[in-house]
Design a protein around this motif. Structure first.
Motif, mmCIF file in Angstrom:
data_model
loop_
_atom_site.group_PDB
_atom_site.id
_atom_site.type_symbol
_atom_site.label_atom_id
_atom_site.label_comp_id
_atom_site.label_asym_id
_atom_site.label_seq_id
_atom_site.Cartn_x
_atom_site.Cartn_y
_atom_site.Cartn_z
ATOM 1 N N LEU A 62 0.800 -1.056 0.088
ATOM 2 C CA LEU A 62 0.072 -0.249 0.039
ATOM 3 C C LEU A 62 0.841 1.124 -0.048
ATOM 4 O O LEU A 62 1.543 1.693 1.107
ATOM 5 N N LEU A 63 1.091 1.838 -1.117
ATOM 6 C CA LEU A 63 2.109 2.932 -1.367
ATOM 7 C C LEU A 63 1.317 4.290 -1.203
ATOM 8 O O LEU A 63 0.391 4.469 -1.860
ATOM 9 N N VAL A 64 1.604 5.116 -0.288
ATOM 10 C CA VAL A 64 1.030 6.431 -0.209
ATOM 11 C C VAL A 64 2.361 7.473 -0.643
ATOM 12 O O VAL A 64 3.520 7.417 0.347
ATOM 13 N N ASP A 65 2.091 8.038 -1.730
ATOM 14 C CA ASP A 65 3.105 8.863 -2.105
ATOM 15 C C ASP A 65 4.621 8.461 -2.223
ATOM 16 O O ASP A 65 5.733 8.744 -1.708
ATOM 17 N N GLY A 66 4.720 7.067 -2.688
ATOM 18 C CA GLY A 66 5.755 6.121 -2.783
ATOM 19 C C GLY A 66 6.142 5.631 -1.550
ATOM 20 O O GLY A 66 7.284 4.761 -1.677
ATOM 21 N N GLN A 74 6.261 4.340 14.091
ATOM 22 C CA GLN A 74 5.411 5.337 14.524
ATOM 23 C C GLN A 74 5.668 6.650 14.280
ATOM 24 O O GLN A 74 4.874 7.423 13.708
ATOM 25 N N ASP A 75 6.945 6.738 14.254
ATOM 26 C CA ASP A 75 7.500 8.124 13.934
ATOM 27 C C ASP A 75 6.914 8.655 12.563
ATOM 28 O O ASP A 75 6.762 9.776 12.082
ATOM 29 N N LEU A 80 4.051 11.308 8.000
ATOM 30 C CA LEU A 80 3.401 11.009 6.972
ATOM 31 C C LEU A 80 1.954 11.541 7.059
ATOM 32 O O LEU A 80 1.215 12.246 6.287
ATOM 33 N N ARG A 81 1.291 11.284 8.302
ATOM 34 C CA ARG A 81 -0.019 11.615 8.672
ATOM 35 C C ARG A 81 -0.191 13.156 8.874
ATOM 36 O O ARG A 81 -1.258 13.609 8.522
ATOM 37 N N ARG A 82 0.885 13.869 9.044
ATOM 38 C CA ARG A 82 0.644 15.187 9.087
ATOM 39 C C ARG A 82 0.502 15.927 7.570
ATOM 40 O O ARG A 82 -0.046 16.918 7.425
ATOM 41 N N ALA B 139 -1.925 12.966 13.556
ATOM 42 C CA ALA B 139 -0.416 12.827 13.975
ATOM 43 C C ALA B 139 -0.302 13.300 15.319
ATOM 44 O O ALA B 139 0.776 13.862 15.670
ATOM 45 N N VAL B 140 -1.369 13.404 16.229
ATOM 46 C CA VAL B 140 -1.034 13.859 17.480
ATOM 47 C C VAL B 140 -1.441 12.748 18.491
ATOM 48 O O VAL B 140 -2.169 12.097 18.289
ATOM 49 N N ASP B 141 -0.512 12.251 19.222
ATOM 50 C CA ASP B 141 -0.536 10.983 20.359
ATOM 51 C C ASP B 141 -1.535 11.492 21.273
ATOM 52 O O ASP B 141 -1.309 12.512 22.165
#
Lengths: 266, 264, 160
Positions: A62-66, A74-75, A80-82, B139-141
């Motif tokens: 599942l590629l999102v923006d490569g 997690q980090d 990516l979620r930002r 993206a906020v914990d």
């Protein structure tokens, strides 16, 4: 940079032993609005959660923006979620904050912008959804449609590359429905984003999307542009688009013979 | 018959395993909250907000209950003490029972039902309305942003509330004993001061209330975070918070008392 | 709610809480006493300390001048060895005597310090030589009964 923002190849996912998604292939070009449709319980929401990284695929990529989102820690996932936004079914606004603070939330959490700039940005986003005048209200004072629009303003606060909508049309009156549909289209075009809409509101979404995927029981059964879908004579698609009672999706839940249950059998 | 018996034993085993497993999850959660507490101290206004909702909003019930408990202690204590002609020791009785036991314990019980249940309901509702999921997607914990500030806000509030409870109680005892009944004010205070030790009584009471505060808050937060995201799930979790933390307070009180005052 | 109002309320709450702790410490408790001032330690051995407990007051002429810091058992002399912490403001002559008293009939036990006449004063680590242990009620009653018996059988001898 690839033209495809999202590329899903042979994706399968299982809750425990129950296989929910089986070999999904899906592509979303940049700047497109993609609709994922299907009847309730077909695995649409699971697919959204996979794209958002809340679940890890059992197999496939599942590629999102490569980037393969299933392999991120997690980090990296949070980074990516930002650049992703998600609109939840009922908005999921923070009930203890005003409309203004809701939209400002990500700016405050992820940036060190001065207060005046946050103010300007929030007003710009609220203006885009037509609710600048409501910035002082609390979420409990908003109607369902307004809450949805505030949530939309909140999810575009950081100018994301991708927005995922979970049932954006559920429980809206016809006016709010049209407003929300237009907003999704307009924001996608003006902000250069990509949108993925999970919905079962066929009529509204066919008006504004670029490409449609139909999911049924964990597999993609049909895909195409709105015109192709409308013309399709696949029984499932036909039933779905025209809202017929019986078809490939039966009215009755699988059950033993009716006469047997009523005790009429010999 | 044997089958039924085996099934019962199996049920006991399953419940025990469930409980232990849940305690493990709760302990892990506790550690997580600690590890993610950094950001809330860097943005202290988040904690201040929670001190407001846990502490300030519990003030009325704590102050009023403290006053009444002290007044009742004054009345009852006087009745008993005067039969031995020792009514001057009223101050000692009121203050020692408040500072050592009633202050921390009753304040904690009130805190559990006022602030603890509110925390569980709030977090459970945030989960049920997908606010927690939305936060994660932004993206906020949520542990750092929602849980940790509530933890520290409540843990800071608890000893202050317990101290206020005890202080109000002593004043209540003074009102009834000295102002109403007429015990000599001088001996009321001086006997009290001779008997109550700062380290042994006051400080231990404060330590107790801190421990209770940690226990209540972590139970409330965990129940809320762990609640099934439905109306029924949240209401059950709220009830469970009050029951579990009340039992935890009384159990911990016994253990702490045994450690602190044994053989003194 | 406005941030400023919130801050104000929390401020009031925290100040009130700290005032309550101080009230408990100073007005209810004994922190205002000598606990934080300079002290010196002396030791005393007693044959029997009765119900004396650590932290019991040490009084002289009825005024609290110190507290019992520690109670131990000397396995050589089979006596109780008690460490007293006295306020440095109150020096006592080296031949002062300590006795264990009871406040009231059933009250707490304390140590009463009676000043002697010597010029040299007690310093940290000194030991008191003259001590009087606790009066144990059972012994007292026993003695009384014994004496009464004596006086009945032999009335010629006066009761001591």
């Amino acid at each position: 940079m690839s033209d495809n923002l999202i590329e899903i190849r042979d994706l399968s996912f299982a809750y425990g032993r129950k296989l929910v998604l089986k070999g999904i292939n899906l592509t979303a070009h940049r700047g497109q609005v993609i609709a994922i449709m299907g009847n309730s319980g077909c695995g649409k929401t699971t697919l959204l959660r996979l794209i958002g990284g809340a679940l890890k695929p059992t197999s496939g990529s599942l590629l999102v923006d490569g980037v393969d989102i299933g392999r991120l820690d997690q980090d990296a996932l949070y980074r990516l979620r930002r650049r992703m936004g998600m609109l939840f079914q009922f908005g999921a606004l923070f009930t203890d904050m005003s409309v203004f603070e809701n939209v400002a939330f990500q700016l405050r959490e992820h940036t060190d912008l001065p207060e005046e700039m946050i103010r300007d940005l929030v007003f710009m986003k609220l203006n885009a959804v037509g609710l600048r005048g409501a910035h002082e209200l609390m979420p409990s004072e908003l109607s369902g449609g307004m809450a949805r629009r505030v949530a939309l303003a909140r999810s575009i606060a950081l100018d994301p590359m991708l927005i995922i909508y979970d049932e954006p049309f559920a429980g809206l009156d016809p006016i709010s429905l049209g407003v929300t549909g237009n907003l999704i289209r307009r924001l996608t075009d003006t902000l250069g984003m990509t949108s993925i809409v999970v919905t079962h509101d066929v009529q509204e979404s066919l008006k504004m999307v670029d490409y449609v995927y139909f999911v049924s029981e964990g597999v993609i059964v049909a895909q195409g542009t709105p015109a192709e879908i409308k013309a399709s004579d696949l029984p499932y698609v036909h039933q779905f688009v025209h809202g017929e009672e019986n078809g490939p999706v039966p009215f009755h839940y699988p059950a033993p013979d009716y006469a047997l249950d009523l005790g009429l059998a010999a | 018959m044997i089958e039924a018996l085996i099934e019962n034993v199996r049920g006991i085993g399953r419940r025990t395993i469930d409980r232990v497993w849940r305690m493990g999850v709760a302990a892990h959660f506790f550690v997580l909250v600690f590890l993610h507490s950094g950001p809330s101290f860097r943005r202290f206004h988040l904690i201040i907000r929670e001190i407001f909702s846990a502490g300030v909003l519990s003030l009325i019930i704590i102050l009023v209950s403290g006053l009444f408990v002290g007044m009742v202690l004054g009345l009852q204590g006087y009745e008993t003490l005067q039969t031995y002609g020792a009514e001057e020791s009223l101050g000692v009785l009121v203050s020692l029972s408040l500072v050592r036991e009633l202050g921390p314990v009753v304040a904690a019980l009130l805190f559990a039902s006022r602030a603890g249940s509110a925390i569980t309901a709030e977090i459970g509702l945030m989960k049920a309305t997908e606010q927690i999921a939305a936060m994660e997607m932004m993206a906020v914990d949520p542990i750092a942003r929602v849980v940790a500030p509530r933890f520290w806000g409540a843990v800071i509030s608890m000893p202050l509330l317990a101290a206020l409870f005890s202080a109000m109680g002593v004043l209540g005892g003074y009102l009834v004993g000295v102002v109403l009944i007429g015990v000599d004010a001088g001996s009321f205070w001086s006997q009290m001061q001779a008997a109550v030790d700062f380290k042994e009584d006051v400080l231990n009471g404060v330590i107790k209330s801190v421990v209770f505060g940690v226990a209540i808050t972590i139970i409330a937060l965990f129940e809320g975070y762990d609640a099934p995201p439905t109306a029924e799930g949240v209401s059950r979790a709220t009830t469970r918070t009050v029951v579990t933390s009340s039992l935890a307070i009384l159990g911990l009180d016994f253990v702490l008392t045994a450690f602190m005052f044994r053989g003194v | 709610m406005q941030r400023a109002t919130l801050d104000l309320w929390v401020g009031i709450f925290v100040v009130a809480g700290i005032v309550a702790v101080l009230f408990l410490a100073l007005k209810v408790g004994n922190l205002g006493g000598f606990d934080n001032s300079e002290t010196y330690e002396i030791r005393a051995s007693f044959q029997n300390i009765g119900g004396l407990k650590a932290r019991a007051p040490v009084k002289s002429a009825g005024v609290v001048v110190g507290r019992v810091a520690e109670i131990g058992f000397d396995s050589k002399s089979y006596e109780a060895s008690v460490t007293l912490k006295l306020d440095a403001r109150y020096p006592f002559p080296r031949d002062s005597s300590a006795s264990i008293m009871t406040s009231g009939l059933l009250g707490e036990q304390y140590i009463s310090l009676d000043a002697g006449g010597e010029e040299k004063m007690l310093v940290n680590g000194d030991t008191l030589k003259i001590t009087q242990g606790a009066v144990v009620l059972e012994n007292l009653i026993g003695q009384f009964l014994y004496n009464k018996n004596d006086s009945q059988t032999d009335s010629a001898e006066p009761v001591q």
